[in-house]
Design an enzyme around this catalytic site. Sequence first.
Site, mmCIF file in Angstrom:
data_model
loop_
_atom_site.group_PDB
_atom_site.id
_atom_site.type_symbol
_atom_site.label_atom_id
_atom_site.label_comp_id
_atom_site.label_asym_id
_atom_site.label_seq_id
_atom_site.Cartn_x
_atom_site.Cartn_y
_atom_site.Cartn_z
ATOM 1 N N ASN A 11 0.866 -1.186 0.000
ATOM 2 C CA ASN A 11 0.000 0.000 0.000
ATOM 3 C C ASN A 11 0.900 1.232 0.000
ATOM 4 O O ASN A 11 1.457 1.586 1.029
ATOM 5 C CB ASN A 11 -0.885 -0.038 1.253
ATOM 6 C CG ASN A 11 -1.718 1.231 1.413
ATOM 7 O OD1 ASN A 11 -1.823 2.030 0.484
ATOM 8 N ND2 ASN A 11 -2.303 1.406 2.585
ATOM 9 N N TRP A 12 1.022 1.844 -1.169
ATOM 10 C CA TRP A 12 1.944 2.981 -1.280
ATOM 11 C C TRP A 12 1.379 4.254 -0.654
ATOM 12 O O TRP A 12 2.087 5.250 -0.540
ATOM 13 C CB TRP A 12 2.274 3.254 -2.745
ATOM 14 C CG TRP A 12 2.968 2.140 -3.465
ATOM 15 C CD1 TRP A 12 3.322 0.904 -2.971
ATOM 16 C CD2 TRP A 12 3.398 2.158 -4.831
ATOM 17 N NE1 TRP A 12 3.946 0.162 -3.949
ATOM 18 C CE2 TRP A 12 4.004 0.900 -5.098
ATOM 19 C CE3 TRP A 12 3.331 3.103 -5.858
ATOM 20 C CZ2 TRP A 12 4.528 0.590 -6.356
ATOM 21 C CZ3 TRP A 12 3.854 2.794 -7.105
ATOM 22 C CH2 TRP A 12 4.452 1.543 -7.345
ATOM 23 N N LYS A 13 0.096 4.234 -0.339
ATOM 24 C CA LYS A 13 -0.578 5.435 0.198
ATOM 25 C C LYS A 13 -0.330 6.623 -0.738
ATOM 26 O O LYS A 13 -0.247 6.433 -1.945
ATOM 27 C CB LYS A 13 -0.107 5.714 1.630
ATOM 28 C CG LYS A 13 -0.158 4.464 2.508
ATOM 29 C CD LYS A 13 -0.040 4.779 3.966
ATOM 30 C CE LYS A 13 0.040 3.476 4.745
ATOM 31 N NZ LYS A 13 -0.085 3.677 6.177
ATOM 32 N N HIS A 97 -9.544 0.856 4.743
ATOM 33 C CA HIS A 97 -8.279 1.099 5.460
ATOM 34 C C HIS A 97 -8.543 2.070 6.612
ATOM 35 O O HIS A 97 -9.361 2.979 6.497
ATOM 36 C CB HIS A 97 -7.242 1.679 4.493
ATOM 37 C CG HIS A 97 -5.874 1.728 5.073
ATOM 38 N ND1 HIS A 97 -5.479 2.735 5.927
ATOM 39 C CD2 HIS A 97 -4.825 0.887 4.960
ATOM 40 C CE1 HIS A 97 -4.226 2.494 6.304
ATOM 41 N NE2 HIS A 97 -3.809 1.386 5.732
ATOM 42 N N GLU A 99 -7.004 4.533 7.674
ATOM 43 C CA GLU A 99 -6.858 5.969 7.349
ATOM 44 C C GLU A 99 -8.104 6.491 6.652
ATOM 45 O O GLU A 99 -8.493 7.644 6.833
ATOM 46 C CB GLU A 99 -5.587 6.173 6.500
ATOM 47 C CG GLU A 99 -4.341 6.030 7.364
ATOM 48 C CD GLU A 99 -3.111 5.521 6.636
ATOM 49 O OE1 GLU A 99 -3.051 5.597 5.395
ATOM 50 O OE2 GLU A 99 -2.192 5.033 7.328
ATOM 51 N N GLU A 169 -5.445 -5.019 10.646
ATOM 52 C CA GLU A 169 -4.435 -3.991 10.867
ATOM 53 C C GLU A 169 -4.749 -3.240 12.157
ATOM 54 O O GLU A 169 -5.588 -2.326 12.154
ATOM 55 C CB GLU A 169 -4.445 -2.993 9.706
ATOM 56 C CG GLU A 169 -4.175 -3.612 8.351
ATOM 57 C CD GLU A 169 -3.582 -2.602 7.389
ATOM 58 O OE1 GLU A 169 -2.481 -2.861 6.905
ATOM 59 O OE2 GLU A 169 -4.202 -1.559 7.165
ATOM 60 N N GLY A 175 2.249 2.305 10.691
ATOM 61 C CA GLY A 175 3.178 3.416 10.502
ATOM 62 C C GLY A 175 3.850 3.883 11.784
ATOM 63 O O GLY A 175 4.482 4.939 11.812
ATOM 64 N N SER A 215 3.328 -2.068 10.480
ATOM 65 C CA SER A 215 4.789 -2.074 10.678
ATOM 66 C C SER A 215 5.418 -3.435 10.395
ATOM 67 O O SER A 215 6.369 -3.832 11.071
ATOM 68 C CB SER A 215 5.133 -1.581 12.091
ATOM 69 O OG SER A 215 4.656 -0.255 12.274
ATOM 70 N N GLY A 236 2.777 -1.096 4.339
ATOM 71 C CA GLY A 236 2.827 0.335 4.031
ATOM 72 C C GLY A 236 4.262 0.760 3.778
ATOM 73 O O GLY A 236 4.807 0.600 2.688
ATOM 74 N N GLY A 237 4.898 1.282 4.827
ATOM 75 C CA GLY A 237 6.244 1.850 4.707
ATOM 76 C C GLY A 237 7.236 0.970 3.963
ATOM 77 O O GLY A 237 7.969 1.444 3.073
HETATM 78 C C1 PEP Z 1 -0.846 0.097 6.061
HETATM 79 O O1 PEP Z 1 -0.995 1.285 5.897
HETATM 80 O O2 PEP Z 1 -1.672 -0.688 5.586
HETATM 81 C C2 PEP Z 1 0.312 -0.346 6.839
HETATM 82 C C3 PEP Z 1 0.306 -1.554 7.330
HETATM 83 O O3 PEP Z 1 1.333 0.561 7.022
HETATM 84 P P1 PEP Z 1 2.763 0.278 7.721
HETATM 85 O O4 PEP Z 1 3.289 -1.004 7.129
HETATM 86 O O5 PEP Z 1 3.595 1.465 7.324
HETATM 87 O O6 PEP Z 1 2.510 0.180 9.169
#
Ligand code: PEP
Length: 256
Positions: A11-13, A97, A99, A169, A175, A215, A236-237
């Site tokens: 997920n590049w956001k 998600h 967010e 999640e 994040g 994470s 994500g990251g």
């Molecule tokens: C996400 O946004 O779905 C996510 C899991 O982010 P991160 O890996 O950065 O925690």
Amino acid sequence: MISRKKFIAGNWKMNKTSADGVALVRDIVTAVGKQSEVEVVVCPPFTALESAGHALEGSNVKLGAQNMHFEASGAFTGEISAPMLRAIFATHVILGHSERRTIFGETDELVNRKVLAALKNQLRPIFCVGETLAEREAGATLKVVQTQVERGLEGVNKDGAASVVVAYEPVWAIGTGKVATTEQAQEVHAFIRGLLTNLFTEPVAQKMRILYGGSMKPANAPELLAQKDIDGGLIGGASLEARSFVELVTAAAAVK
Ligand code: PEP
């Protein structure tokens, strides 16, 4: 026991221009584009979707969006629809998600309409659920997740369910660098599998993938991915650089 193919989605956001996205996809395709042990999906922002889609053509890497509207077309300024995603050969879409839920006010009912619209258009939802830190500390994790799963998947039939990928999640782990312990994650994943069994029957629930997100990194992935009900990761990251993303795919492939 049914063995489920591991699934790693990035997920590049709101990151990467179209050109940056193409470069990243090319590196991912070079490293893991031919393997088929793990299902790999990249989810660029809308402006990078089509070019990323071209860059992954001919590989096993699939294309996903990060959101969509539930209507097919119409006066919805700023939105895009499932048929539009299908037209550029997206196969998956992240829905619900945290967010989207917290920053953009998406409710379970709205997420449910999107899930149903995605399935109607042969898009596979990556359907996200998870509790906040306050909810975990109040002992409400399972209740919160149950409500999100039951409301979000209302009206989905068994055939549709088989196309859904669930992502657990914990909001406090997204994040933040705080990863859920393997026990915390596995407990919720097993609980979700039980909910899916009640909703869709055991054979269907056994086939559905449940991803962990929050994470996940190459260092913590092997232990998480070894858990019985953790079938992959929503990243994500660590999906923003080819090296870490590829390492996660490799870690998923190594789990027996
Ligand atoms: C996400 O946004 O779905 C996510 C899991 O982010 P991160 O890996 O950065 O925690």
